[in-house]
Design a protein around this motif. Structure first.
Motif, PDB file in Angstrom:
ATOM      1  N   ALA A 337       0.578  -1.187   0.094  1.00  0.00           N
ATOM      2  CA  ALA A 337      -0.068  -0.039   0.223  1.00  0.00           C
ATOM      3  C   ALA A 337       0.726   1.268  -0.130  1.00  0.00           C
ATOM      4  O   ALA A 337       0.411   2.176  -0.665  1.00  0.00           O
ATOM      5  CB  ALA A 337      -0.867  -0.018   1.130  1.00  0.00           C
ATOM      6  N   LYS A 338       1.841   1.136   0.943  1.00  0.00           N
ATOM      7  CA  LYS A 338       2.886   2.345   0.880  1.00  0.00           C
ATOM      8  C   LYS A 338       3.611   2.517  -0.389  1.00  0.00           C
ATOM      9  O   LYS A 338       3.709   3.686  -1.023  1.00  0.00           O
ATOM     10  CB  LYS A 338       3.775   2.268   2.107  1.00  0.00           C
ATOM     11  CG  LYS A 338       3.110   2.693   3.436  1.00  0.00           C
ATOM     12  CD  LYS A 338       3.983   2.478   4.325  1.00  0.00           C
ATOM     13  CE  LYS A 338       3.400   2.558   5.861  1.00  0.00           C
ATOM     14  NZ  LYS A 338       3.113   4.212   6.000  1.00  0.00           N
ATOM     15  N   GLY A 339       4.357   1.264  -0.657  1.00  0.00           N
ATOM     16  CA  GLY A 339       5.064   1.243  -2.031  1.00  0.00           C
ATOM     17  C   GLY A 339       4.342   1.764  -3.220  1.00  0.00           C
ATOM     18  O   GLY A 339       4.774   2.466  -4.084  1.00  0.00           O
ATOM     19  N   ALA A 340       2.881   1.343  -3.486  1.00  0.00           N
ATOM     20  CA  ALA A 340       2.441   1.689  -4.607  1.00  0.00           C
ATOM     21  C   ALA A 340       2.057   3.196  -4.802  1.00  0.00           C
ATOM     22  O   ALA A 340       2.327   3.849  -5.848  1.00  0.00           O
ATOM     23  CB  ALA A 340       0.972   0.887  -4.492  1.00  0.00           C
ATOM     24  N   ARG A 341       2.025   3.807  -3.536  1.00  0.00           N
ATOM     25  CA  ARG A 341       1.894   5.241  -3.380  1.00  0.00           C
ATOM     26  C   ARG A 341       2.861   5.980  -3.890  1.00  0.00           C
ATOM     27  O   ARG A 341       3.033   7.262  -4.357  1.00  0.00           O
ATOM     28  CB  ARG A 341       1.439   5.704  -2.118  1.00  0.00           C
ATOM     29  CG  ARG A 341      -0.202   5.100  -1.808  1.00  0.00           C
ATOM     30  CD  ARG A 341      -0.280   5.587  -0.357  1.00  0.00           C
ATOM     31  NE  ARG A 341      -0.564   7.186  -0.293  1.00  0.00           N
ATOM     32  CZ  ARG A 341      -1.669   7.876  -0.354  1.00  0.00           C
ATOM     33  NH1 ARG A 341      -2.717   7.276  -0.639  1.00  0.00           N
ATOM     34  NH2 ARG A 341      -1.517   9.141  -0.270  1.00  0.00           N
ATOM     35  N   LEU A 342       4.194   5.409  -3.729  1.00  0.00           N
ATOM     36  CA  LEU A 342       5.506   6.016  -3.794  1.00  0.00           C
ATOM     37  C   LEU A 342       5.815   5.860  -5.482  1.00  0.00           C
ATOM     38  O   LEU A 342       6.622   6.481  -5.912  1.00  0.00           O
ATOM     39  CB  LEU A 342       6.566   5.392  -3.020  1.00  0.00           C
ATOM     40  CG  LEU A 342       6.526   5.965  -1.599  1.00  0.00           C
ATOM     41  CD1 LEU A 342       7.589   4.964  -0.878  1.00  0.00           C
ATOM     42  CD2 LEU A 342       6.588   7.203  -1.536  1.00  0.00           C
ATOM     43  N   ALA A 343       5.301   4.860  -6.101  1.00  0.00           N
ATOM     44  CA  ALA A 343       5.679   4.477  -7.520  1.00  0.00           C
ATOM     45  C   ALA A 343       5.036   5.329  -8.418  1.00  0.00           C
ATOM     46  O   ALA A 343       4.009   5.948  -8.277  1.00  0.00           O
ATOM     47  CB  ALA A 343       5.112   3.049  -7.890  1.00  0.00           C
ATOM     48  N   LYS A 344       5.546   5.555  -9.470  1.00  0.00           N
ATOM     49  CA  LYS A 344       5.110   6.380 -10.520  1.00  0.00           C
ATOM     50  C   LYS A 344       3.804   5.815 -11.322  1.00  0.00           C
ATOM     51  O   LYS A 344       3.839   4.683 -11.663  1.00  0.00           O
ATOM     52  CB  LYS A 344       6.224   6.578 -11.665  1.00  0.00           C
ATOM     53  CG  LYS A 344       5.880   7.616 -12.987  1.00  0.00           C
ATOM     54  CD  LYS A 344       6.779   7.737 -13.970  1.00  0.00           C
ATOM     55  CE  LYS A 344       6.132   8.502 -15.194  1.00  0.00           C
ATOM     56  NZ  LYS A 344       7.350   8.527 -16.136  1.00  0.00           N
ATOM     57  N   ASN A 345       2.590   6.224 -11.244  1.00  0.00           N
ATOM     58  CA  ASN A 345       1.587   5.892 -11.771  1.00  0.00           C
ATOM     59  C   ASN A 345       0.937   4.669 -10.823  1.00  0.00           C
ATOM     60  O   ASN A 345       0.032   3.984 -11.197  1.00  0.00           O
ATOM     61  CB  ASN A 345       1.563   5.574 -12.921  1.00  0.00           C
ATOM     62  CG  ASN A 345       1.711   6.910 -13.833  1.00  0.00           C
ATOM     63  OD1 ASN A 345       1.331   8.151 -13.612  1.00  0.00           O
ATOM     64  ND2 ASN A 345       2.478   6.521 -14.999  1.00  0.00           N
ATOM     65  N   GLY A 346       1.564   4.549  -9.753  1.00  0.00           N
ATOM     66  CA  GLY A 346       1.175   3.702  -8.950  1.00  0.00           C
ATOM     67  C   GLY A 346      -0.451   3.663  -8.135  1.00  0.00           C
ATOM     68  O   GLY A 346      -0.845   4.781  -7.931  1.00  0.00           O
ATOM     69  N   ASN A 379      -4.168   6.904   5.441  1.00  0.00           N
ATOM     70  CA  ASN A 379      -3.297   7.768   4.669  1.00  0.00           C
ATOM     71  C   ASN A 379      -2.659   6.997   3.444  1.00  0.00           C
ATOM     72  O   ASN A 379      -1.734   7.452   2.474  1.00  0.00           O
ATOM     73  CB  ASN A 379      -2.324   8.354   5.377  1.00  0.00           C
ATOM     74  CG  ASN A 379      -2.595   9.180   6.567  1.00  0.00           C
ATOM     75  OD1 ASN A 379      -3.690   9.772   6.335  1.00  0.00           O
ATOM     76  ND2 ASN A 379      -1.977   9.626   7.391  1.00  0.00           N
ATOM     77  N   ASP A 380      -2.840   5.542   3.432  1.00  0.00           N
ATOM     78  CA  ASP A 380      -2.084   4.768   2.485  1.00  0.00           C
ATOM     79  C   ASP A 380      -3.186   4.177   1.631  1.00  0.00           C
ATOM     80  O   ASP A 380      -2.582   3.299   0.944  1.00  0.00           O
ATOM     81  CB  ASP A 380      -0.984   3.648   3.377  1.00  0.00           C
ATOM     82  CG  ASP A 380       0.022   4.276   4.044  1.00  0.00           C
ATOM     83  OD1 ASP A 380       0.469   5.323   3.489  1.00  0.00           O
ATOM     84  OD2 ASP A 380       0.130   3.825   4.912  1.00  0.00           O
ATOM     85  N   VAL A 381      -4.375   4.606   1.592  1.00  0.00           N
ATOM     86  CA  VAL A 381      -5.399   3.566   0.742  1.00  0.00           C
ATOM     87  C   VAL A 381      -5.714   4.530  -0.492  1.00  0.00           C
ATOM     88  O   VAL A 381      -6.199   5.679  -0.021  1.00  0.00           O
ATOM     89  CB  VAL A 381      -6.378   3.267   1.612  1.00  0.00           C
ATOM     90  CG1 VAL A 381      -7.704   2.598   0.751  1.00  0.00           C
ATOM     91  CG2 VAL A 381      -6.194   2.233   2.795  1.00  0.00           C
ATOM     92  N   ASP A 382      -5.648   3.963  -1.581  1.00  0.00           N
ATOM     93  CA  ASP A 382      -6.261   4.738  -2.754  1.00  0.00           C
ATOM     94  C   ASP A 382      -7.550   4.460  -3.058  1.00  0.00           C
ATOM     95  O   ASP A 382      -8.370   5.344  -3.258  1.00  0.00           O
ATOM     96  CB  ASP A 382      -5.175   4.277  -3.929  1.00  0.00           C
ATOM     97  CG  ASP A 382      -3.817   4.975  -4.090  1.00  0.00           C
ATOM     98  OD1 ASP A 382      -3.666   5.768  -2.957  1.00  0.00           O
ATOM     99  OD2 ASP A 382      -2.906   4.365  -4.720  1.00  0.00           O
ATOM    100  N   LEU A 383      -7.830   3.404  -3.409  1.00  0.00           N
ATOM    101  CA  LEU A 383      -9.044   2.873  -4.002  1.00  0.00           C
ATOM    102  C   LEU A 383      -9.851   1.759  -3.061  1.00  0.00           C
ATOM    103  O   LEU A 383      -8.935   0.677  -2.539  1.00  0.00           O
ATOM    104  CB  LEU A 383      -8.922   2.544  -5.279  1.00  0.00           C
ATOM    105  CG  LEU A 383      -8.351   3.391  -6.538  1.00  0.00           C
ATOM    106  CD1 LEU A 383      -8.117   2.507  -7.616  1.00  0.00           C
ATOM    107  CD2 LEU A 383      -9.435   4.471  -6.650  1.00  0.00           C
ATOM    108  N   ILE A 384     -10.904   1.811  -2.727  1.00  0.00           N
ATOM    109  CA  ILE A 384     -11.837   0.682  -1.954  1.00  0.00           C
ATOM    110  C   ILE A 384     -12.874   0.264  -3.044  1.00  0.00           C
ATOM    111  O   ILE A 384     -13.497   1.031  -3.602  1.00  0.00           O
ATOM    112  CB  ILE A 384     -12.596   1.155  -0.757  1.00  0.00           C
ATOM    113  CG1 ILE A 384     -11.385   1.813   0.181  1.00  0.00           C
ATOM    114  CG2 ILE A 384     -13.255  -0.220  -0.102  1.00  0.00           C
ATOM    115  CD1 ILE A 384     -10.358   0.655   0.799  1.00  0.00           C
TER     116      ILE A 384
END
Length: 434
Positions: A337-346, A379-384
């Motif tokens: 969850a954290k890593g995807a937020r840091l990745a480009k277009n993650g 703070n680490d959730v994008d989509l549910i």
């Protein structure tokens, strides 16, 4: 050097092999199919064990029938074989992120004994850790003893730190039997709705991390028409074979480990294990690298897909407890969850059913209940995603999050959830007209 002679000199029966373990040492087993059944069965027969500790993760064999004074049994992630034993006090649980397990074990254990199922030795004297290098691979170099259970059914895999040399081994036993397997789950209508929704979010060329459970794997049912997908994940499931056969996976557009499907362990059926054997398109990574935030952040267009038990209006996800009682553990959900937020277009996707117990309980709740664990931070959730749609939380206010989550709750609970949201002040109060 004659590796065959060294092999034969170290070959023991299971009881002879475990007799070499000294009291007050810590025994570590690999995750899932890497567990050595014959050595486990022999372990309680070693009468001189005292003050030992046994570490397991998602065990595929039952908890040992042995007193805690002899061996304290510690889980790194509860599964079907030790969940009830944890609640009965027979097993303890060590909280962790998957990425931290090697460093945690180095910190809390001493005189480590590694026991694992491996593939047969090759011409250069190496055994492969096969489907389960994960955290075990990081502990080989400074292990006090390494006891191996050689099984010709364990696939030989390629990767980083997934080999053991005969010179490092203390004892060997042979036990050739089919690896534990998990049949593909039957998909319900809810699975299909969630799977189709998430598949629609995924683009050609994206790299996927697929978590545990039927829902994340349901997504793969609807990806066969995609192209140039990449896989960078923790556990490799059977459905990956389907995607390879459909031409959906190429890994050619991955920004890291181009051309390779990467994972830290695998669990599925014999079909998956046969597919993995000496497959140069697959690359095993130790979990401290597969789940490392800095590594994940380098993977452009990463889509992380994981399941949760319940989510509150703020977006906090409880993926570990049910009714306040431990069911599993954190695993790598927060890592990705954290890593995807840091990745480009993650993008990080968390999926769940909107309800439980035949639609009598809403899994979207105003606040996580007492005793629930916050596995993934708000703070680490994008989509549910539920069977009723998608709630986008990234960049959204508390009010916007609350509204979005109520919109994907089961319709029978939406009015009640809106009422609770107003009581909490997450939605504005309406004027009461008399």
């Amino acid at each position: 050097m004659d590796f065959i002679k060294e092999y034969e000199a170290k070959l023991k029966t299971p009881v002879e092999a475990v007799q070499m373990i000294e009291p007050k040492t810590d025994i570590i087993l690999p995750v899932m199919a890497g567990e050595p059944p014959a050595l486990l069965e022999a372990l309680p027969k070693h009468k001189k064990l005292s003050g030992n500790r046994l570490y397991r993760m998602l065990p595929v064999y039952p908890t040992l029938d042995i007193t805690e004074e002899r061996i304290k049994q510690i889980s790194l992630f509860l599964g079907g074989f030790d969940r009830a034993d944890f609640h009965e006090g027979k097993v303890d649980l060590l909280p962790n992120h998957f990425s931290d397990i090697p460093s945690l074990l180095k910190q809390v254990t001493k005189d480590r004994i590694l026991m694992a199922v491996v593939s047969p030795m090759d011409d250069e004297g190496y055994f492969s850790l096969g489907v389960s290098p994960a955290y075990t691979s990081a502990l080989i170099a400074d292990a006090k003893q390494i006891i191996l259970e050689v099984n010709e059914c364990m696939p030989r895999t390629y990767g980083e730190q997934n080999k053991v040399h005969i010179s490092q081994v203390t004892a060997i036993i042979e036990n050739h039997k089919e690896l534990p397997s998990a049949p593909n789950p039957v998909l319900s209508e809810k699975h299909e709705k969630i799977g189709k929704t998430i598949a629609g979010i995924i683009n050609d060329g994206d790299t996927l991390q697929i978590g545990f459970g039927a829902m994340p794997n349901a997504v793969m049912e609807f990806l066969t028409d995609h192209r140039d997908l990449g896989i960078y994940t923790e556990m490799l499931p059977d459905k990956v074979v389907d995607l390879y056969e459909a031409g959906a996976i190429s890994n050619e557009r991955k920004s890291l480990y181009k051309g390779k499907t990467t994972m830290t362990f695998a669990f599925g059926t014999k079909r998956l294990y046969d597919f993995m054997h000496e497959n140069e398109n697959l690359f095993m990574l130790p979990c401290e690298k597969s789940n490392d935030l800095c590594t994940i952040a380098k993977i452009d267009n990463l889509v992380s897909i994981n399941a949760t038990v319940e989510v509150d209006f703020l977006g906090q996800c409880n993926s570990e407890t049910v009714k306040g009682k431990y069911y599993s553990s954190s695993g790598g959900q927060a890592d990705f969850a954290k890593g995807a937020r840091l990745a480009k277009n993650g993008r990080g996707i968390i999926c769940l059913y909107s309800t439980a117990k035949n639609d009598t309980i809403s899994k979207i709740v105003p606040a996580l209940p007492q005793g629930a664990v916050t596995t993934t931070s708000k703070n680490d959730v994008d989509l549910i995603v539920t069977e009723y749609g998608v709630a986008e939380l990234k960049g959204k206010t508390v009010r916007e999050r609350t509204e979005a989550l109520i919109n994907i709750a089961h319709p029978k609970f939406r009015e009640e959830l809106e009422y609770e949201a107003r009581k909490l002040g997450f939605l504005p109060h309406r004027n009461i007209i008399v």
